[in-house]
Design a protein around this motif. Structure first.
Motif, PDB file in Angstrom:
ATOM      1  N   ASN A 226      31.929  33.657  28.276  1.00 33.74           N
ATOM      2  CA  ASN A 226      32.393  34.603  29.295  1.00 33.74           C
ATOM      3  C   ASN A 226      31.212  35.283  29.973  1.00 33.74           C
ATOM      4  O   ASN A 226      31.144  35.385  31.203  1.00 33.74           O
ATOM      5  CB  ASN A 226      33.305  35.656  28.669  1.00 33.74           C
ATOM      6  N   ALA A 227      30.265  35.751  29.162  1.00 34.95           N
ATOM      7  CA  ALA A 227      29.081  36.419  29.711  1.00 34.95           C
ATOM      8  C   ALA A 227      28.216  35.455  30.516  1.00 34.95           C
ATOM      9  O   ALA A 227      27.709  35.792  31.597  1.00 34.95           O
ATOM     10  CB  ALA A 227      28.270  37.046  28.582  1.00 34.95           C
ATOM     11  N   TYR A 228      28.068  34.241  30.001  1.00 31.71           N
ATOM     12  CA  TYR A 228      27.212  33.254  30.659  1.00 31.71           C
ATOM     13  C   TYR A 228      27.785  32.848  32.020  1.00 31.71           C
ATOM     14  O   TYR A 228      27.062  32.776  33.014  1.00 31.71           O
ATOM     15  CB  TYR A 228      27.058  32.031  29.759  1.00 31.71           C
ATOM     16  N   LEU A 229      29.092  32.596  32.065  1.00 33.44           N
ATOM     17  CA  LEU A 229      29.714  32.200  33.325  1.00 33.44           C
ATOM     18  C   LEU A 229      29.712  33.345  34.330  1.00 33.44           C
ATOM     19  O   LEU A 229      29.528  33.128  35.530  1.00 33.44           O
ATOM     20  CB  LEU A 229      31.142  31.710  33.072  1.00 33.44           C
ATOM     21  N   ASN A 230      29.929  34.565  33.849  1.00 33.49           N
ATOM     22  CA  ASN A 230      29.896  35.715  34.750  1.00 33.49           C
ATOM     23  C   ASN A 230      28.523  35.875  35.392  1.00 33.49           C
ATOM     24  O   ASN A 230      28.404  36.339  36.532  1.00 33.49           O
ATOM     25  CB  ASN A 230      30.259  37.001  33.990  1.00 33.49           C
ATOM     26  N   ARG A 231      27.499  35.474  34.672  1.00 32.44           N
ATOM     27  CA  ARG A 231      26.137  35.593  35.197  1.00 32.44           C
ATOM     28  C   ARG A 231      25.808  34.494  36.205  1.00 32.44           C
ATOM     29  O   ARG A 231      25.140  34.750  37.212  1.00 32.44           O
ATOM     30  CB  ARG A 231      25.129  35.555  34.046  1.00 32.44           C
ATOM     31  N   TYR A 232      26.283  33.279  35.963  1.00 32.98           N
ATOM     32  CA  TYR A 232      25.830  32.145  36.761  1.00 32.98           C
ATOM     33  C   TYR A 232      26.829  31.651  37.809  1.00 32.98           C
ATOM     34  O   TYR A 232      26.461  30.866  38.677  1.00 32.98           O
ATOM     35  CB  TYR A 232      25.422  30.990  35.838  1.00 32.98           C
ATOM     36  N   LEU A 233      28.077  32.083  37.749  1.00 27.05           N
ATOM     37  CA  LEU A 233      29.047  31.720  38.775  1.00 27.05           C
ATOM     38  C   LEU A 233      29.202  32.881  39.738  1.00 27.05           C
ATOM     39  O   LEU A 233      29.236  34.047  39.319  1.00 27.05           O
ATOM     40  CB  LEU A 233      30.412  31.379  38.152  1.00 27.05           C
ATOM     41  N   ASP A 234      29.325  32.588  41.020  1.00 23.00           N
ATOM     42  CA  ASP A 234      29.392  33.660  42.008  1.00 23.00           C
ATOM     43  C   ASP A 234      30.811  34.111  42.301  1.00 23.00           C
ATOM     44  O   ASP A 234      31.025  34.981  43.155  1.00 23.00           O
ATOM     45  CB  ASP A 234      28.694  33.239  43.310  1.00 23.00           C
ATOM     46  N   ARG A 235      31.768  33.550  41.620  1.00 25.82           N
ATOM     47  CA  ARG A 235      33.156  33.982  41.787  1.00 25.82           C
ATOM     48  C   ARG A 235      33.974  33.544  40.583  1.00 25.82           C
ATOM     49  O   ARG A 235      33.548  32.692  39.803  1.00 25.82           O
ATOM     50  CB  ARG A 235      33.768  33.387  43.061  1.00 25.82           C
ATOM     51  N   LYS A 236      35.130  34.170  40.422  1.00 27.58           N
ATOM     52  CA  LYS A 236      36.032  33.802  39.346  1.00 27.58           C
ATOM     53  C   LYS A 236      37.029  32.772  39.865  1.00 27.58           C
ATOM     54  O   LYS A 236      37.554  32.905  40.968  1.00 27.58           O
ATOM     55  CB  LYS A 236      36.772  35.033  38.826  1.00 27.58           C
ATOM     56  N   MET A 237      37.285  31.753  39.089  1.00 32.26           N
ATOM     57  CA  MET A 237      38.214  30.720  39.493  1.00 32.26           C
ATOM     58  C   MET A 237      39.635  31.285  39.600  1.00 32.26           C
ATOM     59  O   MET A 237      40.093  32.010  38.713  1.00 32.26           O
ATOM     60  CB  MET A 237      38.206  29.557  38.492  1.00 32.26           C
ATOM     61  N   LYS A 238      40.339  30.956  40.677  1.00 27.45           N
ATOM     62  CA  LYS A 238      41.710  31.435  40.854  1.00 27.45           C
ATOM     63  C   LYS A 238      42.624  30.920  39.745  1.00 27.45           C
ATOM     64  O   LYS A 238      43.509  31.630  39.268  1.00 27.45           O
ATOM     65  CB  LYS A 238      42.247  30.998  42.220  1.00 27.45           C
ATOM     66  N   SER A 239      42.402  29.684  39.333  1.00 28.27           N
ATOM     67  CA  SER A 239      43.230  29.091  38.280  1.00 28.27           C
ATOM     68  C   SER A 239      43.006  29.802  36.959  1.00 28.27           C
ATOM     69  O   SER A 239      43.914  29.857  36.122  1.00 28.27           O
ATOM     70  CB  SER A 239      42.902  27.598  38.133  1.00 28.27           C
ATOM     71  N   LEU A 240      41.822  30.370  36.761  1.00 26.71           N
ATOM     72  CA  LEU A 240      41.537  31.089  35.529  1.00 26.71           C
ATOM     73  C   LEU A 240      42.344  32.385  35.463  1.00 26.71           C
ATOM     74  O   LEU A 240      42.802  32.788  34.394  1.00 26.71           O
ATOM     75  CB  LEU A 240      40.042  31.390  35.422  1.00 26.71           C
ATOM     76  N   GLU A 241      42.531  33.023  36.596  1.00 25.44           N
ATOM     77  CA  GLU A 241      43.339  34.233  36.641  1.00 25.44           C
ATOM     78  C   GLU A 241      44.772  33.923  36.224  1.00 25.44           C
ATOM     79  O   GLU A 241      45.400  34.685  35.489  1.00 25.44           O
ATOM     80  CB  GLU A 241      43.295  34.838  38.043  1.00 25.44           C
ATOM     81  N   ILE A 242      45.287  32.793  36.684  1.00 21.86           N
ATOM     82  CA  ILE A 242      46.641  32.369  36.306  1.00 21.86           C
ATOM     83  C   ILE A 242      46.697  32.029  34.826  1.00 21.86           C
ATOM     84  O   ILE A 242      47.625  32.422  34.110  1.00 21.86           O
ATOM     85  CB  ILE A 242      47.078  31.155  37.162  1.00 21.86           C
ATOM     86  N   LEU A 243      45.680  31.306  34.348  1.00 26.22           N
ATOM     87  CA  LEU A 243      45.627  30.918  32.938  1.00 26.22           C
ATOM     88  C   LEU A 243      45.605  32.145  32.037  1.00 26.22           C
ATOM     89  O   LEU A 243      46.336  32.207  31.050  1.00 26.22           O
ATOM     90  CB  LEU A 243      44.387  30.050  32.689  1.00 26.22           C
ATOM     91  N   GLU A 244      44.776  33.102  32.377  1.00 27.68           N
ATOM     92  CA  GLU A 244      44.666  34.291  31.546  1.00 27.68           C
ATOM     93  C   GLU A 244      45.950  35.112  31.559  1.00 27.68           C
ATOM     94  O   GLU A 244      46.286  35.771  30.565  1.00 27.68           O
ATOM     95  CB  GLU A 244      43.473  35.143  32.022  1.00 27.68           C
ATOM     96  N   ALA A 245      46.686  35.052  32.654  1.00 25.46           N
ATOM     97  CA  ALA A 245      47.982  35.735  32.706  1.00 25.46           C
ATOM     98  C   ALA A 245      49.005  35.039  31.814  1.00 25.46           C
ATOM     99  O   ALA A 245      49.898  35.682  31.244  1.00 25.46           O
ATOM    100  CB  ALA A 245      48.491  35.789  34.146  1.00 25.46           C
ATOM    101  N   MET A 246      48.845  33.714  31.654  1.00 21.81           N
ATOM    102  CA  MET A 246      49.781  32.931  30.833  1.00 21.81           C
ATOM    103  C   MET A 246      49.540  33.124  29.346  1.00 21.81           C
ATOM    104  O   MET A 246      50.467  33.058  28.543  1.00 21.81           O
ATOM    105  CB  MET A 246      49.662  31.441  31.175  1.00 21.81           C
ATOM    106  N   ILE A 247      48.283  33.369  28.961  1.00 20.56           N
ATOM    107  CA  ILE A 247      47.981  33.459  27.540  1.00 20.56           C
ATOM    108  C   ILE A 247      47.702  34.895  27.112  1.00 20.56           C
ATOM    109  O   ILE A 247      47.488  35.179  25.982  1.00 20.56           O
ATOM    110  CB  ILE A 247      46.780  32.562  27.188  1.00 20.56           C
TER     111      ILE A 247
END
Length: 247
Positions: A226-247
């Motif tokens: 989580n920390a590594y991706l937050n540092r190196y990706l410039d945006r959060k994936m839209k599908s990840l927001e949906i996934l996190e809402a599901m779980i």
């Protein structure tokens, strides 16, 4: 008319265009990530209707234009239709597609990324591992394919491969216990977490999903990624927001 090109790949995303057409993003071995327009693919009797759905993997015949391709036909080897019945596995799958879309580049040799995507989606459908672990394996391995993986095999300071203990997110590197005092953002990691990262980065693709970890190690791996991706990706994936809402 432009010359016909045959590419092997997987459909990453689909968007309706006009009344009957589709705009399709493909990750291919031969041309990297490409955009292709499928004329009439939304018509009920179109031979391209089923071929232009996310996860469809096969061979596509396309014509190359100035800025995009036009899809002529397709021979699909695998639709991964059973993913729709796997909950929340299907949402992990869409997240994997979006990450591949994010990292994929037109004109690159994306064979490694395509193969990784295929085996990772297969791992979801087979249920061979905890979905949370599959996600973290895929995230770290796709960063590896993209050349942005952390240095976890030897100490950044002295080069020792023994007694590795502290990770630096700033340096994207590991340090041994003797050099840990030099780290300005120390992140202690368990030995098993470091070994898991080493395995994910270096394992042959056919053995990538052939291991498991304890819940304790998985949670640590989750925090790290989580920390590594937050540092190196410039945006959060839209599908990840949906996934996190599901779980």
């Amino acid at each position: 008319m432009s010359e016909e090109v045959q590419v092997t790949g997987m459909v990453l995303s689909v968007m309706p265009i006009g009344e009957y057409d589709k705009r399709v993003v493909l990750l291919t071995r031969e041309r990297g990530k490409i955009t292709a327009f499928a004329r009439g693919a939304r018509r009920l009797k179109s031979p391209l209707m089923a071929a232009t759905t996310p996860f469809a993997f096969g061979t596509f015949e396309v014509y190359e234009g100035r800025n995009s391709y036009t899809m002529k036909s397709a021979r699909i080897r695998e639709y991964f239709q059973d993913l729709t019945g796997i909950q929340p596995g299907i949402y992990y799958g869409f997240y994997f597609l979006e990450l591949a879309d994010y990292f994929g580049q037109e004109g690159n040799d994306e064979t490694q990324m395509l193969n990784l995507l295929y085996v990772s989606v297969n791992a979801i459908r087979k249920g061979i591992l905890n979905l949370r672990l599959i996600r973290r394996i895929y995230e770290l391995r796709i960063m590896t394919v993209n050349g942005e993986y952390p240095q976890v095999f030897s100490c950044q300071e002295c080069g020792s491969s023994e007694h590795l203990k502290v990770f630096s997110l700033r340096d994207s590197a590991i340090y041994c216990e003797n050099c840990a005092g030099e780290v300005k953002d120390p992140w202690p990691l368990r030995a098993a977490t470091i070994v898991a990262c080493q395995y994910i980065i270096s394992a042959p693709l056919e053995r990538l999903y052939a291991f498991s970890v304890t819940e304790e190690i998985l949670e640590e791996l989750e925090r790290l990624m989580n920390a590594y991706l937050n540092r190196y990706l410039d945006r959060k994936m839209k599908s990840l927001e949906i996934l996190e809402a599901m779980i």
